[in-house]
Design a protein around this motif. Structure first.
Motif, mmCIF file in Angstrom:
data_model
loop_
_atom_site.group_PDB
_atom_site.id
_atom_site.type_symbol
_atom_site.label_atom_id
_atom_site.label_comp_id
_atom_site.label_asym_id
_atom_site.label_seq_id
_atom_site.Cartn_x
_atom_site.Cartn_y
_atom_site.Cartn_z
ATOM 1 N N ARG A 1 -5.230 -11.755 45.423
ATOM 2 C CA ARG A 1 -6.129 -11.989 44.291
ATOM 3 C C ARG A 1 -6.708 -13.400 44.320
ATOM 4 O O ARG A 1 -7.839 -13.624 43.890
ATOM 5 C CB ARG A 1 -5.400 -11.707 42.979
ATOM 6 N N GLU B 1 -13.872 -22.395 44.780
ATOM 7 C CA GLU B 1 -14.138 -22.659 43.371
ATOM 8 C C GLU B 1 -15.603 -23.025 43.144
ATOM 9 O O GLU B 1 -16.148 -22.828 42.065
ATOM 10 C CB GLU B 1 -13.244 -23.799 42.907
ATOM 11 N N ASP C 1 -9.837 -16.713 38.173
ATOM 12 C CA ASP C 1 -11.015 -16.366 37.372
ATOM 13 C C ASP C 1 -10.773 -15.217 36.407
ATOM 14 O O ASP C 1 -11.239 -15.237 35.273
ATOM 15 C CB ASP C 1 -12.184 -15.997 38.298
ATOM 16 N N PHE C 2 -10.085 -14.197 36.841
ATOM 17 C CA PHE C 2 -9.877 -13.030 35.997
ATOM 18 C C PHE C 2 -8.612 -13.162 35.165
ATOM 19 O O PHE C 2 -8.566 -12.764 34.007
ATOM 20 C CB PHE C 2 -9.776 -11.780 36.884
ATOM 21 N N TYR C 3 -7.585 -13.778 35.772
ATOM 22 C CA TYR C 3 -6.275 -13.802 35.120
ATOM 23 C C TYR C 3 -6.036 -15.037 34.255
ATOM 24 O O TYR C 3 -5.134 -15.033 33.432
ATOM 25 C CB TYR C 3 -5.177 -13.734 36.186
ATOM 26 N N GLY C 4 -6.826 -16.087 34.480
ATOM 27 C CA GLY C 4 -6.491 -17.332 33.804
ATOM 28 C C GLY C 4 -5.342 -17.993 34.532
ATOM 29 O O GLY C 4 -5.133 -17.762 35.719
ATOM 30 N N GLY C 5 -4.553 -18.768 33.816
ATOM 31 C CA GLY C 5 -3.418 -19.413 34.456
ATOM 32 C C GLY C 5 -3.797 -20.732 35.122
ATOM 33 O O GLY C 5 -4.930 -21.191 35.025
ATOM 34 N N LYS C 6 -2.829 -21.300 35.776
ATOM 35 C CA LYS C 6 -3.037 -22.624 36.374
ATOM 36 C C LYS C 6 -3.042 -22.518 37.885
ATOM 37 O O LYS C 6 -2.282 -21.766 38.473
ATOM 38 C CB LYS C 6 -1.908 -23.565 35.961
ATOM 39 N N LEU D 1 -10.005 -13.665 42.138
ATOM 40 C CA LEU D 1 -9.659 -13.070 40.836
ATOM 41 C C LEU D 1 -8.622 -13.919 40.115
ATOM 42 O O LEU D 1 -8.592 -13.974 38.885
ATOM 43 C CB LEU D 1 -9.129 -11.654 41.032
ATOM 44 N N ARG E 1 -20.387 -16.593 42.391
ATOM 45 C CA ARG E 1 -19.578 -15.386 42.438
ATOM 46 C C ARG E 1 -20.226 -14.289 43.270
ATOM 47 O O ARG E 1 -19.563 -13.585 44.025
ATOM 48 C CB ARG E 1 -19.314 -14.887 41.012
#
Lengths: 569, 262, 309
Positions: free
Chosen positions: A49, A75, A57-62, A54, A79
């Motif tokens: 991912r 980054e 971008d999709f999940y968030g998080g650090k 993803l 896209r």
């Protein structure tokens, strides 16, 4: 040429303490077929991912570190540009489809990329040809089989013309035939189009030898990488059961460059002192299974045949669904206490229908089902639920309470059984006692399955029916499930399980029943049935065909090899 | 995007022009005002406005997937061969979606559920009215969600005595709200019958029309009340948890990678 | 599971029209059915619609819809005479009833009720015709021209329903295997036993929706302005039918300006046929609207036509 490079990639999902990727630095080269291995939760899916952009971008998080695609920081990539280079396919085709018809589905990604109509028509046509989908192009997506659906998903991703294809266990929900087709397609894509492939997969016997390179992950880190042979040798040294049986056998015999396929292996066998069987010897191999079956039905021999020991007796069952052909055509089957039986057969052979008749979910049109000597025709499923436990295909269908404890209590309450410590006992046995007051929906896939199984076992059934319980499980979870089922059988519970997983059956079951077109075509001890079959046989048996008889598992093979060494010395 | 926007504007403009045009046509051409056409046009205008808003709004794939999922659940609840007879949770599901996710998703789930279920049950003159009625149920629930947010009141699991009372009151209010929609739904559906097939259009005939559908509306309302009272808090909790997960928190500061020595 | 749709694809001529053509034709019929009050006009249109339905092999569908229309028609035929006080030819003097007033049944009001029942049948028949003609899949993709996101929502919703239905079946099996007797008890008990279905399905579907969203994301959804993939074709038949619809529309508007198509019920019944003009308009309109079923007939009957339209 280098395609991807990750530099010290670290990634933490939202609300999680432990990083899913921990300082991962890896290179991926143009045109290679890369296999990612590791147990559930080792971070291999997360790495995919991250490569697809993803995560995060999709999940968030650090996220820490960098992912470079062709030397550019991902980054900073647009896209659309990224997605024209990277395609990703996930596990369950059912959840990846958006449109109602195949052709629209294939065009979906192209529409999203904003391609001009003329280009879209060309790409869709090309992909439909390549994947041989022209007959299905106007078919409603919901009419497709699982394998066809995954093929459509693959086609719709390939229509976007990615340079690299990432796949997260694309065959975990498919039967062996459909899985084989997916692997063949991947091979074609890799060899004919030079597409870079990064594959995460559990079904190693089909793809291990295809990989140019293998990466093993553990707890978010890269444990090792190398060619398939190097990894195979390394895995055996480190006691990790992640490689297919043929390679495992040769590694255990001390080979450093183990053969990976049956063909290579057979060439090597004679060099190890195994002698091809003479013709008269091979005729001593078990008689055709059908004959055995008739013998069994004809003359009743052995202590188990006395009627008192049959827990479930199926006599001449016929069944037909409202629409469609007959699914069961005269099935007779007796199941004794403490037997571990596996039912195998192609899709539509009637396996699920058969086990549903055992606990009365379906009533046969003709024939009788006797459970502990009682005819079930006049009984409802809930009346025999305490005797016969049933684990369906999807564990999620069991989970709707707020805690694991309530989930088990629900079964007990329905059956009017008081809780005298069974809940704790069952949870402990399945290794999920620590989650007793957690929400089952917060658990991982393997844990959920154990909760579902616990909610069945808590009633203490004498017969346990399981419909494809190994689907989507990794090697470690399969091993745990296998030994649990063996233990249950040893304690006197009859285990009846449907599976497509021949290796699992060879390793853990006692008895194998082969169903074809609604009829039992083979029934007997697994050594009889699986040795006598050319296609329905485990990899090790294929390896030893014509050399040794009655060899189904790596352990069997190793004991023969040791015997051989003793003979030689 | 531009073309979509342009087309949406055209649609809206058309709808805006069509209403006065219909009024003129209704009054001048057919002697008396054709209220059937006018009510239909008003309905179309309201729905166009919501759809227009949805098309213009930035919608990501997660929003869209959730809307489709809730709509599919609500629609499946109407299909008799879904193996769940005597269970019609459509209005309940639309209301809690609107309550948790807001006005726009509420409308989309209601309208989509109505349209799609009729793909299976058969379209009729009732289709757009059902779309409107369920859509508005979702919209009003979205507004209710802002006026009377659940916060902790409806969702707290371990509650003190005061909290418990507040939860019960919240639960009751939400259930009554759903119950009222059981009646409103029937009334909105009756507008069509009333304006198209009944003359004269006065209060007497209006009430007479409403009375005929009363038994069905009572069942609908009672069902809504039961669903919401029994399942409301739980489902709202599930949806709120999911909504929280949908909001991607992207932290601006990248974590400093550490070198691990093996 | 195409079988879940009300629509059945039989490969018929009228099912192979461009969606825009179908929308135009059925749309015009729906509007005219509500505008016209003259029973002659309504009857002529009903005849055309029934012919079209027959060309669509839709007798069964028509029966099914007629049953629904029948129930509504009874209501319409009762409520109109009961409530209307404007008719002058009183058939029956009723007693004074509270709320409603004097219960006088007039000839005009009774006929008005009958006429409204006719209109109801016509409208319902037009919808039956639409259901037989229009494949929902194709309707949805043509919606994406003006509202793409809504069209994607629709498609995904439709796609999810069959898997939900089969999941509901699995859950039913599992509940029974866990000792629940789904068929015992009163209505409330049965209803309560089905609540787990809803919970399981909500929880699982929400989880699945996350994966679906991810797959959409991976296929560039929302990455920028989309384009549209079109598979529909425009054939001569579409030109013919569209032309016929436009002519009917013009005729209808001309007629309406002259007051054709309306019929006075109150206070006394008006003149049914009216002027010759009105009859002429009725004839033109009927012929124009009958072009689609006529083409369908020709398509079936003559190879010569089949290849050219």
């Amino acid at each position: 040429m280098e395609l991807y490079r990750t530099e010290n990639l670290t990634y933490i999902y939202p609300d999680m303490a432990r990083p899913a990727l921990d300082d991962v630095s890896v290179n991926i080269y143009d045109g290679e077929f890369l296999l990612l291995l590791g147990d559930s939760g080792c971070g291999k899916s997360t790495l995919l991912r991250a490569l697809a952009g993803l995560a995060p971008d999709f999940y968030g998080g650090k996220i820490g570190g960098r992912v470079l695609y062709r030397g550019r920081d991902m980054e900073k990539m647009d896209r659309r540009q990224l997605l024209r280079n990277v395609g990703i396919v996930f596990q369950d085709p059912e959840k990846q489809l958006v449109k109602t018809r195949v052709e629209q589905e294939i065009a979906f990604g192209l529409e999203n990329l904003g391609l001009p109509p003329a280009d879209m028509r060309k790409l869709v046509a090309e992909v439909i040809n390549f994947f041989d989908l022209s007959e299905l192009k106007d078919t409603p997506v919901s009419d497709l089989s699982g394998g066809q659906k995954q093929k459509v998903v693959l086609a719709s991703v390939m229509a976007m013309q990615p340079k690299v294809l990432l796949l997260d266990e694309p065959t975990s929900q498919l039967d062996p035939v459909a899985a084989e087709e997916v692997f063949n397609t991947l091979k074609r894509l890799n060899e004919e189009l030079g597409l870079t492939i990064v594959l995460v997969e559990q079904r190693l016997d089909r793809c291990f030898h295809m990989a140019d390179r293998v990466i093993v992950m553990d707890r978010g880190q890269i444990k090792n990488e190398g060619t398939s042979q190097e990894i195979a040798a390394w895995a055996i040294r480190n006691k990790r059961h992640i490689i297919p049986p043929v390679a495992e056998f040769f590694c255990c015999t001390g080979s450093d460059r183990p053969p990976l396929t049956v063909r290579e292996g057979r060439q090597k066998l004679s060099g190890m002192g195994f002698r091809p069987l003479e013709d008269n010897e091979s005729s001593k191999t078990p008689k055709p299974v059908l004959k055995k079956l008739w013998e069994r039905l004809g003359k009743k021999t052995g202590h188990r045949d006395s009627a008192a020991n049959w827990l479930v007796k199926l006599h001449d069952l016929w069944f037909k669904y409202d629409q469609g052909d007959e699914v069961l055509k005269g099935v007779s089957l007796n199941i004794g206490a403490g037997e571990f039986t596996v039912i195998m057969g192609e899709n539509g052979a009637g396996k699920s229908t058969l086990i549903k008749t055992i606990n009365g979910l379906l009533q046969p049109d003709r024939g009788a089902v006797l459970v502990e000597g009682r005819n079930t025709a006049s009984l409802r499923t809930d009346q025999i639920a305490a005797t016969i436990g049933y684990l369906g295909q999807n564990p999620n269908d069991y989970l709707f309470h707020d805690t694991v404890n309530e989930e088990l209590k629900f079964t007990l309450d329905n059956l009017g059984i008081p809780d005298e410590g069974q809940i704790e006992q069952v949870l402990d046995r399945l290794g999920i006692l620590e989650y007793r007051y957690d929400n089952p929906r917060d658990l991982s896939g393997g844990q959920r399955q154990r909760v579902a199984l616990a909610s069945v076992l808590v009633a203490g059934p004498r017969v346990l029916l399981l419909d494809e319980p190994t689907r989507g499980l990794d090697a470690d979870l399969k091993r745990r499930l296998g030994s649990l089922l063996q233990d249950l059988a040893a304690e006197g519970t009859s285990v009846v399980m449907i599976t497509h997983d021949i290796e699992f059956a060879a390793r853990y079951a006692q008895r194998v029943v082969l169903l074809f077109d609604g009829r039992v075509v083979a029934d007997g001890d697994k050594y009889e049935v699986l040795s006598g079959s050319v296609f329905y046989s485990p990899q090790v048996q294929k390896l030893f065909r014509g050399f040794e008889t009655g060899v189904l598992t790596v352990d069997d093979a190793l004991s023969r090899w040791e015997g051989l060494s003793v003979e030689v010395s | 995007m531009k073309s979509v926007k342009a087309l949406s504007y055209i649609t809206l403009t058309l709808a805006v022009i069509m209403i006065p045009a219909a009024l003129v046509m209704g009054i001048s051409l057919a002697d008396s005002v054709n209220w059937s056409i006018i009510s239909t046009l008003i309905m179309i205008l309201v729905m166009t406005a919501f759809y227009f808003r949805f098309e213009r709004h930035r919608v990501n794939s997660k929003d869209l997937a959730v809307i489709a999922t809730m709509a599919a659940l609500a629609a499946a609840g109407r299909i008799p061969f879904a193996a769940i007879p005597s269970l019609q949770p459509t209005t309940f599901l639309v209301i809690i979606t609107g309550y948790v996710f807001g006005v726009q998703p509420g409308f989309m789930v209601g309208a989509t559920a109505a349209l799609v279920s009729n793909f299976m049950l058969g379209q009729g003159p009732w289709t757009p009215w059902q779309m409107l009625a369920w859509g508005l149920a979702g919209v009003s629930a979205g507004i209710l969600g802002r006026v009377m947010p659940a916060n902790r009141a409806g969702t707290a699991e371990d509650e003190g005595p005061g909290e418990k009372r507040r939860t019960t009151v919240w639960r009751l209010k939400l259930s009554l709200f759903a119950m009222v929609w059981g009646f409103l739904f029937g009334w909105l559906m009756n507008i069509y019958t009333w304006t198209t097939f009944v003359y004269p259009l006065d209060w007497d005939s209006f009430w007479a029309t409403q009375v005929t559908s009363l038994p069905m509306d009572v069942i609908h309302a009672a069902g809504n009340f039961l669903f919401t009272f029994m399942l409301g808090p739980q489902f709202v909790r599930v949806l709120m948890r999911f909504r929280k997960r949908m909001i991607v928190e992207k932290l601006p500061d990248r974590i400093k990678w550490r070198l691990t020595i093996e | 599971m195409r079988t879940m749709y009300f629509y059945r694809d039989k490969g018929l001529f009228l099912q192979r029209l461009h969606p825009a053509t179908t929308f135009l034709y059925t749309g015009l019929m729906m509007i005219l059915a509500v505008i016209y009050s003259n029973p002659l006009y309504l009857t002529a249109m009903l005849a055309v619609v029934i012919w079209t339905i027959i060309e669509l092999d839709g007798r069964e569908t028509l029966k099914w819809y007629s049953r629904i229309a029948g129930m509504m028609a009874v209501f319409v035929m009762i409520i109109n005479p009961l409530l209307s006080r404007e008719g002058q030819t009183i058939l029956w003097h009723g007693p004074r009833v509270p709320v409603i007033g004097v219960l006088d049944i007039s000839l005009e009001a009774a006929l008005y009720g009958l006429n409204m029942a006719l209109r109801l049948f016509l409208l319902i028949a037009v919808f039956a015709m639409y259901n037989l003609m229009m494949d929902p899949d194709r309707a949805m993709s043509s919606v994406s021209r003006i509202a793409r996101k809504s069209a994607v929502v629709l498609a995904l919703t439709v796609r999810l329903i069959p898997s939900m239905v089969s999941q509901a079946r699995n859950v039913a099996d599992i509940q029974r295997a866990r000792g629940v007797n789904l068929d015992s008890g009163g209505i409330y008990q049965r209803w309560k036993k089905r609540i787990p279905f809803l919970k399981v399905m909500l929880l699982t579907s929400l989880e699945n929706s996350w994966h679906t969203a991810e797959a959409m994301e991976a296929r560039a959804f929302g990455s920028g302005p989309p384009t549209r993939y079109v598979t529909e074709v425009w054939r001569p038949r579409d030109t013919w039918i569209t032309a016929a619809v436009l002519v009917s529309l013009l005729t209808a508007i001309t007629g309406l300006l002259a007051g054709a198509g309306s019929f006075e019920f109150y206070p006394r019944l008006g003149d049914l046929t009216g002027s010759g003009e009105e009859i002429l308009i009725l004839i033109i309109l009927t012929i124009m609207l009958a072009i689609p079923p006529a083409l369908a007939r020709g398509y079936k009957g003559w190879n010569f036509i089949e290849r050219r339209i």
